[in-house]
Design a protein around this motif. Structure first.
Motif, PDB file in Angstrom:
ATOM      1  N   ILE A   1     -28.142 -40.593  -1.030  1.00 33.16           N
ATOM      2  CA  ILE A   1     -28.138 -39.688   0.125  1.00 33.16           C
ATOM      3  C   ILE A   1     -29.533 -39.599   0.722  1.00 33.16           C
ATOM      4  O   ILE A   1     -29.718 -39.693   1.945  1.00 33.16           O
ATOM      5  N   GLN A   2     -30.534 -39.427  -0.137  1.00 38.11           N
ATOM      6  CA  GLN A   2     -31.927 -39.316   0.321  1.00 38.11           C
ATOM      7  C   GLN A   2     -32.376 -40.576   1.047  1.00 38.11           C
ATOM      8  O   GLN A   2     -32.987 -40.507   2.120  1.00 38.11           O
ATOM      9  N   ARG A   3     -32.051 -41.729   0.489  1.00 40.34           N
ATOM     10  CA  ARG A   3     -32.486 -43.001   1.082  1.00 40.34           C
ATOM     11  C   ARG A   3     -31.838 -43.205   2.459  1.00 40.34           C
ATOM     12  O   ARG A   3     -32.511 -43.562   3.432  1.00 40.34           O
ATOM     13  N   LEU A   4     -30.519 -43.012   2.532  1.00 39.06           N
ATOM     14  CA  LEU A   4     -29.808 -43.317   3.775  1.00 39.06           C
ATOM     15  C   LEU A   4     -30.069 -42.282   4.862  1.00 39.06           C
ATOM     16  O   LEU A   4     -29.950 -42.581   6.050  1.00 39.06           O
ATOM     17  N   ALA A   5     -30.416 -41.061   4.455  1.00 38.84           N
ATOM     18  CA  ALA A   5     -30.653 -40.013   5.446  1.00 38.84           C
ATOM     19  C   ALA A   5     -32.032 -40.105   6.081  1.00 38.84           C
ATOM     20  O   ALA A   5     -32.248 -39.600   7.184  1.00 38.84           O
ATOM     21  N   HIS A   6     -32.973 -40.771   5.409  1.00 38.03           N
ATOM     22  CA  HIS A   6     -34.350 -40.808   5.912  1.00 38.03           C
ATOM     23  C   HIS A   6     -34.465 -41.838   7.039  1.00 38.03           C
ATOM     24  O   HIS A   6     -34.170 -43.016   6.841  1.00 38.03           O
ATOM     25  N   PRO A   7     -34.896 -41.418   8.237  1.00 39.44           N
ATOM     26  CA  PRO A   7     -34.931 -42.337   9.382  1.00 39.44           C
ATOM     27  C   PRO A   7     -35.873 -43.526   9.212  1.00 39.44           C
ATOM     28  O   PRO A   7     -35.649 -44.579   9.805  1.00 39.44           O
TER      29      PRO A   7
ATOM     30  N   ALA B   1     -19.797 -51.985   9.603  1.00 39.08           N
ATOM     31  CA  ALA B   1     -20.738 -52.332   8.537  1.00 39.08           C
ATOM     32  C   ALA B   1     -21.855 -51.310   8.466  1.00 39.08           C
ATOM     33  O   ALA B   1     -22.242 -50.708   9.477  1.00 39.08           O
ATOM     34  N   LEU B   2     -22.369 -51.119   7.264  1.00 40.74           N
ATOM     35  CA  LEU B   2     -23.529 -50.268   7.000  1.00 40.74           C
ATOM     36  C   LEU B   2     -24.382 -51.001   5.990  1.00 40.74           C
ATOM     37  O   LEU B   2     -23.985 -51.156   4.830  1.00 40.74           O
ATOM     38  N   GLY B   3     -25.558 -51.488   6.424  1.00 36.56           N
ATOM     39  CA  GLY B   3     -26.373 -52.298   5.538  1.00 36.56           C
ATOM     40  C   GLY B   3     -25.559 -53.486   5.031  1.00 36.56           C
ATOM     41  O   GLY B   3     -24.924 -54.191   5.815  1.00 36.56           O
ATOM     42  N   PRO B   4     -25.511 -53.700   3.710  1.00 38.84           N
ATOM     43  CA  PRO B   4     -24.776 -54.847   3.169  1.00 38.84           C
ATOM     44  C   PRO B   4     -23.269 -54.606   3.034  1.00 38.84           C
ATOM     45  O   PRO B   4     -22.522 -55.524   2.696  1.00 38.84           O
ATOM     46  N   LEU B   5     -22.809 -53.385   3.304  1.00 39.76           N
ATOM     47  CA  LEU B   5     -21.387 -53.058   3.146  1.00 39.76           C
ATOM     48  C   LEU B   5     -20.615 -53.347   4.423  1.00 39.76           C
ATOM     49  O   LEU B   5     -21.102 -53.092   5.523  1.00 39.76           O
ATOM     50  N   THR B   6     -19.400 -53.857   4.273  1.00 31.88           N
ATOM     51  CA  THR B   6     -18.535 -54.093   5.423  1.00 31.88           C
ATOM     52  C   THR B   6     -17.192 -53.406   5.207  1.00 31.88           C
ATOM     53  O   THR B   6     -16.763 -53.183   4.062  1.00 31.88           O
TER      54      THR B   6
ATOM     55  N   LEU C   1     -28.804 -49.305  -2.067  1.00 28.62           N
ATOM     56  CA  LEU C   1     -30.085 -48.656  -2.371  1.00 28.62           C
ATOM     57  C   LEU C   1     -31.254 -49.574  -2.029  1.00 28.62           C
ATOM     58  O   LEU C   1     -32.273 -49.133  -1.490  1.00 28.62           O
ATOM     59  N   HIS C   2     -31.104 -50.855  -2.345  1.00 29.33           N
ATOM     60  CA  HIS C   2     -32.166 -51.814  -2.044  1.00 29.33           C
ATOM     61  C   HIS C   2     -32.362 -51.940  -0.529  1.00 29.33           C
ATOM     62  O   HIS C   2     -33.496 -52.009  -0.045  1.00 29.33           O
ATOM     63  N   ALA C   3     -31.252 -51.973   0.214  1.00 32.27           N
ATOM     64  CA  ALA C   3     -31.356 -52.091   1.675  1.00 32.27           C
ATOM     65  C   ALA C   3     -32.045 -50.881   2.282  1.00 32.27           C
ATOM     66  O   ALA C   3     -32.701 -50.987   3.319  1.00 32.27           O
ATOM     67  N   ALA C   4     -31.894 -49.725   1.621  1.00 32.94           N
ATOM     68  CA  ALA C   4     -32.485 -48.495   2.142  1.00 32.94           C
ATOM     69  C   ALA C   4     -33.837 -48.175   1.522  1.00 32.94           C
ATOM     70  O   ALA C   4     -34.386 -47.108   1.758  1.00 32.94           O
TER      71      ALA C   4
END
Length: 246
Positions: free
Chosen positions: A117-123, A201-206, A227-230
């Motif tokens: 959550i922290q990783r994906l929420a940070h702009p 898609a979101l990062g590596p997810l489709t 997590l790695h992508a973020a």
């Protein structure tokens, strides 16, 4: 994973918040005191703080294909349908990541993983998002291309990272920003009304072949890839590309 990330996953605080534990020599890995942030923790390693074993908290991450007409909220005073009604009651405590408005569809994540959550929420982590957009009348590639340079909405500059025309009225766009109703407002500024918007898609997810209203659990490898992508040092957002059309 790095030692500070491992400790954060154990629920001991943020990655920076647990660093003093390491610097103070209170953390051991396989019985050896570790005082550096570069230490990697592998599966099966025994990690302890002041001699007390610690383990990552069990986390759950779910990918939902949000249908149109559902609100991203846990409850609605007007009695409208919410995305939580599509999940089993035992998952009502999960937090969604990346709100989609009521009329939008597609990939939506729910998780109990605080680090995710922290990783994906940070702009500043700039994880790319891919949307398929359908407009009310034929698109002109030269006009859509102006959105690569950016436009002003909500008092801020919004831009596309890239776009690819899929047909006369359909386009796939990539963005890394997360402004409210960003894509709808950007196309509205060009004189187009978005009549369908799907996040694929979101990062590596489709989204893949997951049908509207269906969900699936993410595997550990998928969560780690996200997590790695973020990660702060990861160039997750794609570079600007020249527009192409079919």
């Amino acid at each position: 994973m790095r030692l500070n990330q491992y400790l954060a996953r154990c629920g001991l605080g943020s990655r920076r918040g647990v660093e003093p534990l390491i610097f103070e020599g209170r953390v051991t890995v396989n019985g050896l005191v570790q005082s550096g942030l570069a230490v990697q923790v592998e599966e099966g390693d025994a990690v302890a703080i002041d001699g007390r074993p610690v383990h990552p908290a069990s986390t759950l991450t779910v990918l939902l294909h949000k249908p149109r007409g559902f609100l991203c909220t846990s409850s609605d005073p007007r009695g409208r349908q919410t995305v939580y009604e599509l999940l089993p009651p035992r998952w009502r405590s999960l937090r969604y990541i990346g709100r989609l408005d009521r009329d939008s569809e597609g990939l939506l994540l729910f998780t109990s993983d605080g680090l995710l959550i922290q990783r994906l929420a940070h702009p500043r982590h700039k994880v790319s998002k891919v949307y398929e957009v359908e407009c009310d009348h034929p698109l002109e590639a030269t006009r859509v291309a102006t959105l690569l340079r950016g436009c002003r909405i909500q008092g801020r500059t919004a831009s596309l990272d890239s776009f690819h025309l899929l047909g006369s009225r359909r386009v796939r766009v990539v963005v890394h920003q997360g402004m409210k109703r960003q894509i709808r407002l950007m196309f509205q500024g060009l004189g187009y009304k978005v009549i369908r918007l799907v996040r694929v898609a979101l990062g590596p997810l489709t989204l893949g072949s997951l049908a509207a209203g269906q969900y699936r659990l993410l595997s550990r490898s998928e969560t780690e890839a996200l997590l790695h992508a973020a990660a702060p040092s990861s160039p997750a957002a794609p570079g600007r590309h020249r527009a192409r059309s079919l």
